[in-house]
Design a protein around this motif. Structure first.
Motif, short mmCIF file in Angstrom:
data_model
loop_
_atom_site.label_atom_id
_atom_site.label_comp_id
_atom_site.label_asym_id
_atom_site.label_seq_id
_atom_site.Cartn_x
_atom_site.Cartn_y
_atom_site.Cartn_z
N THR A 127 13.89 23.10 79.32
CA THR A 127 13.00 22.16 80.01
C THR A 127 12.84 20.88 79.18
O THR A 127 12.87 19.77 79.74
CB THR A 127 11.64 22.82 80.29
N LYS A 173 14.37 28.96 78.08
CA LYS A 173 13.91 28.19 79.24
C LYS A 173 12.99 27.05 78.81
O LYS A 173 13.04 25.96 79.39
CB LYS A 173 13.22 29.11 80.24
N MET A 187 12.66 22.40 87.31
CA MET A 187 12.28 23.12 86.08
C MET A 187 11.66 24.47 86.43
O MET A 187 11.97 25.48 85.80
CB MET A 187 11.30 22.29 85.24
N PHE A 238 4.24 18.11 83.82
CA PHE A 238 5.68 17.89 84.01
C PHE A 238 6.01 16.39 83.98
O PHE A 238 6.81 15.90 84.76
CB PHE A 238 6.21 18.57 85.27
#
Length: 187
Positions: free
Chosen positions: A100, A96, A41, A68
């Motif tokens: 993710t 982006k 990521m 994350f």
């Protein structure tokens, strides 16, 4: 007599943060599925930017993206996306950020179908790091192209072969330390 600094890759010689990252993390074989996903990521966020930008923002990224944790990130909604777009600590790219979130869902779908992300990734290099020649820096390879295609087939975004190759280097799937670097493995 002052200690002699180790000889490291040229890209990591002029910034203390890059030197620390290089010495402690870059190219170290990573097998933890969640850590591999996080690094992928971050490499996606790096597209079009210098890695040092992402490295300096990594703690803010971890805070913004719930450490994350794919299960938490997969549940992010439009309100969370809007909030992230105002977070100056991260790269504020809607594409982006949304990638993710979608990539968290793709990661979880792989897991739910019994596909371990680490085994999946390492399968593209035969389970052991590919050792580069130490002289010619690649930006993509046949393995990164194949892995990119396989990730996209599973629904991942921002995983082109150049991003995937950088990730493979960072996670130790490829050892591209320069010939003089103290971290280089012997083929």
């Amino acid at each position: 007599m002052a200690p002699v600094a180790p000889s490291r890759c040229r890209w990591a010689q002029n910034d203390p943060l890059l030197a620390f990252y290089h010495d402690a993390e870059w190219g170290v074989p990573e097998h933890d599925p969640r850590a591999l996903w996080e690094k992928l990521m971050l490499d996606g966020f790096q597209a079009g930017l210098a890695w040092i930008t992402i490295l300096r923002k990594r703690d803010a990224f971890r805070l913004a993206f719930s450490g994350f944790d794919p299960e938490q990130v997969a549940d992010f909604d439009e309100a969370r996306v809007s909030s992230l777009l105002t977070d100056s600590g991260i790269v504020r790219s809607r594409a982006k950020i949304e990638a993710t979130i979608g990539n968290a869902r793709a990661y979880l779908a792989m897991s739910a179908s019994g596909e371990d992300f680490s085994q999946f990734a390492w399968g593209f290099v035969g389970g052991a790091p590919i050792i580069g020649d130490g002289h010619k820096a690649l930006v993509r390879s046949a393995a990164s192209e194949a892995l990119s295609v396989a990730l996209k087939k599973r629904g991942f975004k921002f995983v082109g072969p150049v991003i995937v190759y950088a990730w493979m280097q960072a996670c130790g799937l490829v050892d591209d330390h320069e010939a003089q670097c103290f971290r280089r493995q012997v083929a």
